[in-house]
Design a protein around this motif. Structure first.
Motif, mmCIF file in Angstrom:
data_model
loop_
_atom_site.group_PDB
_atom_site.id
_atom_site.type_symbol
_atom_site.label_atom_id
_atom_site.label_comp_id
_atom_site.label_asym_id
_atom_site.label_seq_id
_atom_site.Cartn_x
_atom_site.Cartn_y
_atom_site.Cartn_z
ATOM 1 N N SER A 53 46.997 -2.801 40.103
ATOM 2 C CA SER A 53 47.967 -1.729 39.422
ATOM 3 C C SER A 53 49.074 -2.924 39.021
ATOM 4 O O SER A 53 49.755 -3.598 39.867
ATOM 5 N N HIS A 54 49.661 -2.602 37.722
ATOM 6 C CA HIS A 54 50.935 -3.347 37.517
ATOM 7 C C HIS A 54 52.119 -2.723 37.790
ATOM 8 O O HIS A 54 52.131 -1.355 37.574
ATOM 9 N N ILE A 55 53.177 -3.284 38.310
ATOM 10 C CA ILE A 55 54.381 -2.729 38.664
ATOM 11 C C ILE A 55 55.052 -2.676 37.417
ATOM 12 O O ILE A 55 55.505 -1.570 36.809
ATOM 13 N N LYS A 56 55.493 -3.537 36.631
ATOM 14 C CA LYS A 56 56.118 -3.806 35.324
ATOM 15 C C LYS A 56 54.822 -3.704 34.487
ATOM 16 O O LYS A 56 53.837 -4.566 34.539
ATOM 17 N N PRO A 57 54.623 -2.473 33.557
ATOM 18 C CA PRO A 57 53.438 -2.450 32.860
ATOM 19 C C PRO A 57 52.899 -3.683 32.065
ATOM 20 O O PRO A 57 53.941 -4.371 31.233
ATOM 21 N N LEU A 58 51.744 -3.916 31.945
ATOM 22 C CA LEU A 58 51.178 -4.894 31.325
ATOM 23 C C LEU A 58 51.500 -4.762 29.890
ATOM 24 O O LEU A 58 51.976 -6.010 29.216
ATOM 25 N N SER A 59 51.534 -3.647 29.309
ATOM 26 C CA SER A 59 52.124 -3.496 27.764
ATOM 27 C C SER A 59 53.343 -4.148 27.559
ATOM 28 O O SER A 59 53.804 -4.478 26.505
ATOM 29 N N ALA A 60 54.425 -3.785 28.553
ATOM 30 C CA ALA A 60 55.719 -4.169 28.576
ATOM 31 C C ALA A 60 56.015 -5.598 28.412
ATOM 32 O O ALA A 60 56.501 -6.377 27.709
ATOM 33 N N CYS A 61 55.098 -6.270 29.301
ATOM 34 C CA CYS A 61 55.037 -7.708 29.493
ATOM 35 C C CYS A 61 54.495 -8.363 28.270
ATOM 36 O O CYS A 61 55.052 -9.377 27.687
ATOM 37 N N ILE A 62 53.414 -7.868 27.778
ATOM 38 C CA ILE A 62 53.106 -8.386 26.346
ATOM 39 C C ILE A 62 53.772 -8.086 25.216
ATOM 40 O O ILE A 62 53.898 -9.128 24.502
ATOM 41 N N GLN B 20 57.037 -7.949 25.365
ATOM 42 C CA GLN B 20 57.922 -8.891 25.531
ATOM 43 C C GLN B 20 57.641 -10.263 25.532
ATOM 44 O O GLN B 20 58.498 -11.245 25.888
ATOM 45 N N GLN B 21 56.469 -10.720 25.351
ATOM 46 C CA GLN B 21 55.855 -11.982 25.342
ATOM 47 C C GLN B 21 55.989 -12.628 26.595
ATOM 48 O O GLN B 21 56.369 -13.793 26.602
ATOM 49 N N ARG B 22 56.133 -11.921 27.863
ATOM 50 C CA ARG B 22 56.210 -12.611 29.173
ATOM 51 C C ARG B 22 54.918 -12.633 29.940
ATOM 52 O O ARG B 22 54.749 -11.890 30.835
ATOM 53 N N MET B 23 54.174 -13.652 29.367
ATOM 54 C CA MET B 23 52.565 -13.534 29.824
ATOM 55 C C MET B 23 52.769 -14.038 31.264
ATOM 56 O O MET B 23 51.594 -13.737 31.928
ATOM 57 N N THR B 24 53.455 -14.764 31.751
ATOM 58 C CA THR B 24 53.469 -15.164 33.123
ATOM 59 C C THR B 24 53.809 -13.945 33.956
ATOM 60 O O THR B 24 52.942 -13.766 35.155
ATOM 61 N N GLU B 25 54.701 -12.916 33.786
ATOM 62 C CA GLU B 25 54.927 -11.662 34.290
ATOM 63 C C GLU B 25 53.669 -10.864 34.113
ATOM 64 O O GLU B 25 53.143 -10.226 35.181
ATOM 65 N N ALA B 26 52.820 -10.974 33.108
ATOM 66 C CA ALA B 26 51.720 -9.950 32.990
ATOM 67 C C ALA B 26 50.657 -10.403 34.008
ATOM 68 O O ALA B 26 50.046 -9.345 34.316
ATOM 69 N N TYR B 27 50.516 -11.439 34.483
ATOM 70 C CA TYR B 27 49.514 -12.004 35.318
ATOM 71 C C TYR B 27 49.978 -12.543 36.668
ATOM 72 O O TYR B 27 49.184 -13.044 37.199
ATOM 73 N N ASP B 28 51.222 -12.111 36.737
ATOM 74 C CA ASP B 28 51.592 -12.608 38.098
ATOM 75 C C ASP B 28 51.431 -11.649 39.235
ATOM 76 O O ASP B 28 51.498 -10.463 39.100
ATOM 77 N N LYS B 29 50.849 -12.159 40.159
ATOM 78 C CA LYS B 29 50.319 -11.386 41.261
ATOM 79 C C LYS B 29 51.225 -10.490 42.129
ATOM 80 O O LYS B 29 51.146 -9.394 42.167
ATOM 81 N N ASN B 30 52.712 -10.992 41.883
ATOM 82 C CA ASN B 30 53.583 -10.177 42.605
ATOM 83 C C ASN B 30 54.165 -8.943 41.615
ATOM 84 O O ASN B 30 54.946 -8.317 42.009
ATOM 85 N N ASN B 31 53.449 -8.893 40.429
ATOM 86 C CA ASN B 31 53.526 -7.879 39.475
ATOM 87 C C ASN B 31 52.460 -6.816 39.842
ATOM 88 O O ASN B 31 52.337 -5.986 38.828
ATOM 89 N N MET C 116 55.866 -6.101 50.036
ATOM 90 C CA MET C 116 56.968 -6.107 49.398
ATOM 91 C C MET C 116 57.984 -7.125 49.366
ATOM 92 O O MET C 116 59.194 -7.025 50.028
ATOM 93 N N ASN C 117 57.654 -8.308 48.943
ATOM 94 C CA ASN C 117 58.470 -9.647 49.095
ATOM 95 C C ASN C 117 59.520 -9.314 47.900
ATOM 96 O O ASN C 117 59.531 -8.673 47.254
ATOM 97 N N ASN C 118 60.066 -10.441 47.966
ATOM 98 C CA ASN C 118 61.488 -10.516 47.160
ATOM 99 C C ASN C 118 61.035 -10.523 45.615
ATOM 100 O O ASN C 118 61.859 -9.776 44.518
ATOM 101 N N GLU C 119 60.068 -11.136 45.097
ATOM 102 C CA GLU C 119 59.425 -11.103 43.889
ATOM 103 C C GLU C 119 58.929 -9.692 43.435
ATOM 104 O O GLU C 119 59.246 -9.303 42.243
ATOM 105 N N ARG C 120 58.270 -9.070 44.379
ATOM 106 C CA ARG C 120 57.947 -7.634 43.932
ATOM 107 C C ARG C 120 59.097 -6.639 43.808
ATOM 108 O O ARG C 120 59.109 -5.754 43.025
#
Length: 166
Positions: free
Chosen positions: A75-84, A86-97, A146-150
Motif C-alpha cells: 500500500s502507498h502512503i502518499k498515493p501513487l496517483s499523487a506521485c505520478i 506531481q511527476q515524483r517517480m522516485t516517491e512513487a516507487y520508494d519502499k518507504n512510501n 515507522m522510520n524517518n522517511e516513512r
C-alpha cells in the motif's frame, strides 16, 4: 554479481546463479495496471516491502495487525496517483512510501479512514464503524517500520485524513 537482479520479477539470483522463476501471480496476470503505473517498478516496490518484512519479522505479515494474511497489499502512503501527477517517480516507487497491509486494513488506509501518528499508533476516522474500531483500535506500526522517511510520507497521508475527518 549485480544485486539489482534480486528485485527483477520472474528472476532469482542466488549464489551467483541467475534463474527464471515460475511466479504464478505474474503468469496469471493478477497485477492491476493503470495509466502511468509501471508494472515492473510496482513488482520491484512490492518485492522490497516483502524483503523488509522478512528482515524485520522473519516472515511476511501485515505491518499494522502483525498477522500473516494471504494477499498482503503493498500500500502507498502518499498515493501513487499523487506521485505520478506531481511527476515524483522516485516517491512513487520508494519502499518507504509503502506499508505491507492486509486487504481490509488497506481498504481503510487507502480511503483515508485510518492513518498513523509518528509513533505508529493508528488514528481512526469518523467513517469507521464501531465494531471495526473495536477490532483495529490497538493496531500499531513498529518503530522499525515507522522510520524517518516513512514519517514524511505519513505526514502527507495525515493531512488528507484530517481534511476528510474534520
Amino acid at each position: 554479481a549485480l544485486p539489482i537482479f534480486k528485485y527483477m520479477p520472474e528472476l532469482s539470483y542466488t549464489n551467483g546463479v541467475l534463474q527464471f522463476e515460475d511466479n504464478k501471480s505474474v503468469v496469471a496476470g493478477n497485477d492491476v495496471v493503470s495509466t502511468g503505473r509501471d508494472p515492473i517498478l510496482m513488482r520491484i516496490y512490492r518485492k522490497k516491502l516483502f524483503d523488509e518484512s522478512e528482515k524485520i519479522y522473519n516472515r511476511l505479515l501485515c505491518y499494522a495487525c502483525k498477522m500473516p494474511w494471504k494477499g498482503l497489499v503493498a500500500s502507498h502512503i502518499k498515493p501513487l496517483s499523487a506521485c505520478i501527477r506531481q511527476q515524483r517517480m522516485t516517491e512513487a516507487y520508494d519502499k518507504n512510501n509503502g506499508l505491507l497491509l492486509s486487504p481490509n486494513v488497506d481498504a481503510y488506509f487507502d480511503k483515508f479512514d485510518i492513518s498513523f501518528d509518528d509513533d505508529g499508533n493508528i488514528i481512526l476516522g469518523k467513517n469507521v464503524q464501531d465494531e471495526i474500531k473495536e477490532v483495529i483500535k490497538d493496531y500499531k506500526l513498529d518503530a522499525m517500520v515507522m522510520n524517518n522517511e516513512r514519517k514524511k510520507y505519513m505526514k502527507y497521508h495525515r493531512q488528507i485524513f484530517e481534511e476528510k475527518n474534520m
